[in-house]
Design a protein around this motif. Structure first.
Motif, PDB file in Angstrom:
ATOM      1  N   GLU A  34      -6.877  -1.074  -7.709  1.00 41.48           N
ATOM      2  CA  GLU A  34      -6.123  -2.254  -6.618  1.00 41.48           C
ATOM      3  C   GLU A  34      -6.568  -2.102  -5.386  1.00 41.48           C
ATOM      4  N   TRP A  85      -3.352   2.119  -9.264  1.00 43.69           N
ATOM      5  CA  TRP A  85      -3.227   1.674  -7.647  1.00 43.69           C
ATOM      6  C   TRP A  85      -4.666   1.916  -6.986  1.00 43.69           C
ATOM      7  N   LYS A 126       0.888  -1.088  -0.168  1.00 41.44           N
ATOM      8  CA  LYS A 126       0.036  -0.114  -0.167  1.00 41.44           C
ATOM      9  C   LYS A 126       0.703   1.419   0.064  1.00 41.44           C
ATOM     10  N   GLU A 173       6.569   2.510  -8.580  1.00 35.84           N
ATOM     11  CA  GLU A 173       6.496   1.210  -9.290  1.00 35.84           C
ATOM     12  C   GLU A 173       7.995   0.527  -9.161  1.00 35.84           C
ATOM     13  N   ARG A 220      -4.628   0.204  -3.332  1.00 34.48           N
ATOM     14  CA  ARG A 220      -3.431   0.304  -2.768  1.00 34.48           C
ATOM     15  C   ARG A 220      -3.181   1.740  -2.046  1.00 34.48           C
TER      16      ARG A 220
END
Length: 155
Positions: free
Chosen positions: A35, A32, A3, A148, A37
């Motif tokens: 997802e 993100w 996260k 990333e 995150r």
């Protein structure tokens, strides 16, 4: 899943000192977000400062002193926000943070000089410094691709 603690203003939340946002539209941020995150957070608001508020700058780093443009000491709110950011990041398992550059809270590499002159100097904001002190790397909006890469290297 790794996260990321993220400046809430990047997600369109109107939490900046001027009541605006700093929305970033980037494919990685969208990915993100989808997802789950991202952990949106504004340390200045969490620390008790209103929206809008007078601009603030770090006048002194050691010991930390943050003043607003009206010469009001807002250090306690900045320190509280920083402590809450670390607590939230740890509680939610953040591997890193994506924070607003040059902010007196969130700047990770440079901040304004504390004289309200518009001059940028090397240094970290109160929250960025506290996160880093607790081992949580901090990136800014010009370093999104590096996050990333950082996350990929953590796996």
């Amino acid at each position: 899943m790794k996260k990321i603690l993220m400046s809430a203003c990047f997600l369109g939340q109107k939490v900046r000192y001027d009541g605006r946002h700093s929305l970033i539209e980037h494919p990685l941020i969208k990915k993100w977000q989808e997802e789950g995150r991202l952990i949106p957070f504004c340390p200045e608001v969490a620390g008790g400062l209103p929206i809008p508020r007078a601009p603030a700058e770090i006048k002194n780093h050691h010991p930390v002193l943050v003043i607003d443009q009206n010469e009001k000491d807002v250090t306690p709110q900045f320190v509280t926000g920083a402590e809450l950011a670390v607590e939230r990041a740890k509680r939610e398992g953040a591997c890193c943070a994506l924070l607003k550059s040059r902010s007196p809270s969130c700047g990770n590499r440079e901040v304004y000089d504390g004289k309200f002159s518009g001059t940028v100097v090397p240094g970290a904001g109160v929250t960025a410094a506290e996160l880093q002190r607790h081992g949580i790397p901090v990136f800014n909006e010009r370093e999104i691709d590096q996050i990333e890469e950082f996350i990929s290297n953590q796996l």
